[in-house]
Design a protein around this motif. Sequence first.
Motif, PDB file in Angstrom:
ATOM      1  N   SER A 198       0.906  -1.158  -0.002  1.00 20.92           N
ATOM      2  CA  SER A 198       0.001   0.068  -0.069  1.00 20.92           C
ATOM      3  C   SER A 198       1.017   1.170   0.041  1.00 20.92           C
ATOM      4  O   SER A 198       1.827   1.358   0.590  1.00 20.92           O
ATOM      5  N   PHE A 199       0.420   2.404  -0.658  1.00 23.01           N
ATOM      6  CA  PHE A 199       0.918   3.625  -0.628  1.00 23.01           C
ATOM      7  C   PHE A 199      -0.073   4.628   0.175  1.00 23.01           C
ATOM      8  O   PHE A 199      -1.230   4.682  -0.282  1.00 23.01           O
ATOM      9  N   VAL A 200       0.380   5.023   1.253  1.00 22.80           N
ATOM     10  CA  VAL A 200      -0.530   5.662   2.463  1.00 22.80           C
ATOM     11  C   VAL A 200       0.072   7.051   2.592  1.00 22.80           C
ATOM     12  O   VAL A 200       1.107   7.235   2.784  1.00 22.80           O
ATOM     13  N   GLY A 201      -0.710   8.214   2.426  1.00 22.69           N
ATOM     14  CA  GLY A 201      -0.126   9.501   2.922  1.00 22.69           C
ATOM     15  C   GLY A 201      -1.253  10.193   3.598  1.00 22.69           C
ATOM     16  O   GLY A 201      -2.275  10.173   3.191  1.00 22.69           O
ATOM     17  N   SER A 202      -0.758  10.520   4.741  1.00 22.83           N
ATOM     18  CA  SER A 202      -1.711  11.333   5.760  1.00 22.83           C
ATOM     19  C   SER A 202      -0.963  12.242   6.556  1.00 22.83           C
ATOM     20  O   SER A 202       0.445  12.480   6.644  1.00 22.83           O
ATOM     21  N   GLY A 203      -2.099  13.321   7.306  1.00 24.24           N
ATOM     22  CA  GLY A 203      -1.202  14.305   8.023  1.00 24.24           C
ATOM     23  C   GLY A 203      -1.965  14.670   9.101  1.00 24.24           C
ATOM     24  O   GLY A 203      -3.136  14.282   9.241  1.00 24.24           O
ATOM     25  N   ARG A 204      -1.199  15.081  10.395  1.00 28.14           N
ATOM     26  CA  ARG A 204      -1.668  15.294  11.431  1.00 28.14           C
ATOM     27  C   ARG A 204      -1.204  16.687  12.155  1.00 28.14           C
ATOM     28  O   ARG A 204       0.140  16.775  11.792  1.00 28.14           O
ATOM     29  N   CYS A 205      -1.968  17.435  12.945  1.00 31.60           N
ATOM     30  CA  CYS A 205      -1.094  18.357  13.526  1.00 31.60           C
ATOM     31  C   CYS A 205      -1.805  18.677  15.095  1.00 31.60           C
ATOM     32  O   CYS A 205      -2.923  18.118  15.177  1.00 31.60           O
ATOM     33  N   LYS A 226      -6.663  16.161  11.393  1.00 29.97           N
ATOM     34  CA  LYS A 226      -5.883  15.191  10.640  1.00 29.97           C
ATOM     35  C   LYS A 226      -6.544  14.856   9.342  1.00 29.97           C
ATOM     36  O   LYS A 226      -7.926  15.405   9.111  1.00 29.97           O
ATOM     37  N   GLU A 227      -5.937  14.440   8.168  1.00 31.73           N
ATOM     38  CA  GLU A 227      -6.517  14.182   7.039  1.00 31.73           C
ATOM     39  C   GLU A 227      -5.771  13.115   6.260  1.00 31.73           C
ATOM     40  O   GLU A 227      -4.630  13.088   6.402  1.00 31.73           O
ATOM     41  N   GLU A 228      -6.402  12.463   5.343  1.00 34.59           N
ATOM     42  CA  GLU A 228      -5.826  11.414   4.352  1.00 34.59           C
ATOM     43  C   GLU A 228      -5.505  11.919   3.081  1.00 34.59           C
ATOM     44  O   GLU A 228      -6.695  12.583   2.571  1.00 34.59           O
ATOM     45  N   TYR A 229      -4.469  11.832   2.539  1.00 39.38           N
ATOM     46  CA  TYR A 229      -4.008  12.333   1.167  1.00 39.38           C
ATOM     47  C   TYR A 229      -4.487  11.159   0.029  1.00 39.38           C
ATOM     48  O   TYR A 229      -4.713  11.677  -1.073  1.00 39.38           O
ATOM     49  N   VAL A 230      -3.738  10.101   0.254  1.00 37.32           N
ATOM     50  CA  VAL A 230      -3.959   9.069  -0.585  1.00 37.32           C
ATOM     51  C   VAL A 230      -3.885   7.704   0.080  1.00 37.32           C
ATOM     52  O   VAL A 230      -3.163   7.564   0.956  1.00 37.32           O
ATOM     53  N   SER A 231      -4.559   6.646  -0.441  1.00 40.73           N
ATOM     54  CA  SER A 231      -4.424   5.359  -0.005  1.00 40.73           C
ATOM     55  C   SER A 231      -4.639   4.422  -1.154  1.00 40.73           C
ATOM     56  O   SER A 231      -5.817   4.362  -1.590  1.00 40.73           O
ATOM     57  N   TYR A 289       9.472  32.863   6.858  1.00 43.36           N
ATOM     58  CA  TYR A 289       8.381  31.750   6.635  1.00 43.36           C
ATOM     59  C   TYR A 289       7.224  32.111   7.625  1.00 43.36           C
ATOM     60  O   TYR A 289       7.431  32.701   8.584  1.00 43.36           O
ATOM     61  N   PHE A 290       5.836  31.667   7.197  1.00 50.61           N
ATOM     62  CA  PHE A 290       5.001  31.790   7.956  1.00 50.61           C
ATOM     63  C   PHE A 290       4.087  30.241   8.052  1.00 50.61           C
ATOM     64  O   PHE A 290       3.880  29.971   6.817  1.00 50.61           O
ATOM     65  N   ASN A 291       4.106  29.496   8.839  1.00 53.54           N
ATOM     66  CA  ASN A 291       3.528  28.400   8.926  1.00 53.54           C
ATOM     67  C   ASN A 291       2.036  28.177   9.622  1.00 53.54           C
ATOM     68  O   ASN A 291       2.258  28.980  11.004  1.00 53.54           O
ATOM     69  N   THR A 292       1.063  28.112   9.045  1.00 53.26           N
ATOM     70  CA  THR A 292      -0.246  28.189   9.801  1.00 53.26           C
ATOM     71  C   THR A 292      -0.763  26.890  10.093  1.00 53.26           C
ATOM     72  O   THR A 292      -1.145  26.072   8.961  1.00 53.26           O
ATOM     73  N   TYR A 293      -1.161  26.483  11.168  1.00 54.80           N
ATOM     74  CA  TYR A 293      -1.546  25.349  11.530  1.00 54.80           C
ATOM     75  C   TYR A 293      -3.215  25.470  12.153  1.00 54.80           C
ATOM     76  O   TYR A 293      -3.690  26.385  12.523  1.00 54.80           O
ATOM     77  N   ILE A 294      -3.984  24.480  11.207  1.00 55.69           N
ATOM     78  CA  ILE A 294      -5.545  24.660  11.728  1.00 55.69           C
ATOM     79  C   ILE A 294      -6.117  23.423  12.178  1.00 55.69           C
ATOM     80  O   ILE A 294      -5.933  22.320  11.732  1.00 55.69           O
ATOM     81  N   SER A 295      -7.037  23.734  13.102  1.00 51.55           N
ATOM     82  CA  SER A 295      -7.603  22.901  13.980  1.00 51.55           C
ATOM     83  C   SER A 295      -8.575  22.391  13.003  1.00 51.55           C
ATOM     84  O   SER A 295      -9.295  22.939  12.361  1.00 51.55           O
ATOM     85  N   LYS A 296      -9.501  21.266  13.826  1.00 54.93           N
ATOM     86  CA  LYS A 296     -10.584  20.816  12.983  1.00 54.93           C
ATOM     87  C   LYS A 296     -11.881  21.340  13.977  1.00 54.93           C
ATOM     88  O   LYS A 296     -11.595  22.045  14.737  1.00 54.93           O
ATOM     89  N   GLY A 297     -13.120  21.195  13.221  1.00 57.73           N
ATOM     90  CA  GLY A 297     -14.232  21.921  13.719  1.00 57.73           C
ATOM     91  C   GLY A 297     -14.959  22.778  12.984  1.00 57.73           C
ATOM     92  O   GLY A 297     -14.336  23.395  11.990  1.00 57.73           O
ATOM     93  N   ALA A 298     -16.255  23.310  13.172  1.00 61.37           N
ATOM     94  CA  ALA A 298     -16.823  24.322  12.494  1.00 61.37           C
ATOM     95  C   ALA A 298     -16.436  25.727  12.636  1.00 61.37           C
ATOM     96  O   ALA A 298     -16.257  26.577  11.731  1.00 61.37           O
TER      97      ALA A 298
END
Length: 319
Positions: free
Chosen positions: A43-50, A67-72, A208-217
């Motif tokens: 399997s080739f799996v790509g995912s991210g978590r912050c 978190k999110e999944e990009y490819v599986s 540089y500017f890194n913006t991390y984004i949480s989940k939710g409405a």
Amino acid sequence: MSPKCQITVNGLREGHLIAGQRVTGTVKFAIYKPTRYDSIDISFVGSGRCRFAVTPEESNTVILTNKEEYVSINKNLFTPVGDQMVEPGDYEYPFEFLLPGDIPSSVKSVPCDIQYNIFVKFSRKGTFISESENELKVPVYGYVKPCSRQPLTFKIEKKLLSFNPNNKITVKGEIDRTCLKPGDRIHLTMTVTNDSNVDISIKSQLVYFNTYISKGASPSKEIEKGSIPGTKETSPTIRANSVLELERTIPILETLYSIQNSKIMVGEFKVKVTVKAPFPHGKAYARVPIVIGWRKEEHESLIQRDLPPSYSEAIRGNN
């Protein structure tokens, strides 16, 4: 105990893959005694978590995540027929994956981890052994979209603390390109008109500017910023009532890459130009956005030319 695999990936230019690339390679392993496997898969799996902490006013610190999944993509290498065993011997299986063209680049930082892995899984049903995996982490660069395809101009005006309205500093500048590849150089030209009665200097740097984004409405954002080491430079002194033409070349490290196509993180770069006047006049600055990475259209021809043929193409070519 499952066999240890050797996972080989073809076409790893400079140690990474590119979004949209056709990935080919082989899996090799050895079996030392007859073994029953219900399946062997790759399997080739790509995912991210912050994960980051925020402290609202008059509240306790809260840990936010996303978190999110990009490819599986999964490929079956072996499925038994009836009670078929895998006999002792050396085994080699080719594999091939096509990566999506809209995945973000790999990231490894304290707040965020975006990674891509190739897994080989040996599945066995039993009381004590169910399945086990072999893993290869593969860095991936995603395509980027430029903020502008043309040279970008900017202007800074700094009015000093004075009753004279003409006591000011003006900087007119241009960046030759705002979409660059890792390892490129930024060419910056500026005309500094110092109509003031004080000496000044101009500082330029890549930030540089890194913006991390949480989940939710109503997602929260955490912004991490700083300057890229080795890119800061201060001009010679610009005397009062004078005009000076400045040129500057800013190197871009091979490891720098804008992060796009992700809902958990945005990674941006800007050229920051600062007018430095003596106390009590303070500073004024402009931040010009740039994008670092490969554009899809300029890289597709390179991928097609450099990559080896697929397994099916190689087989057809030998017949």
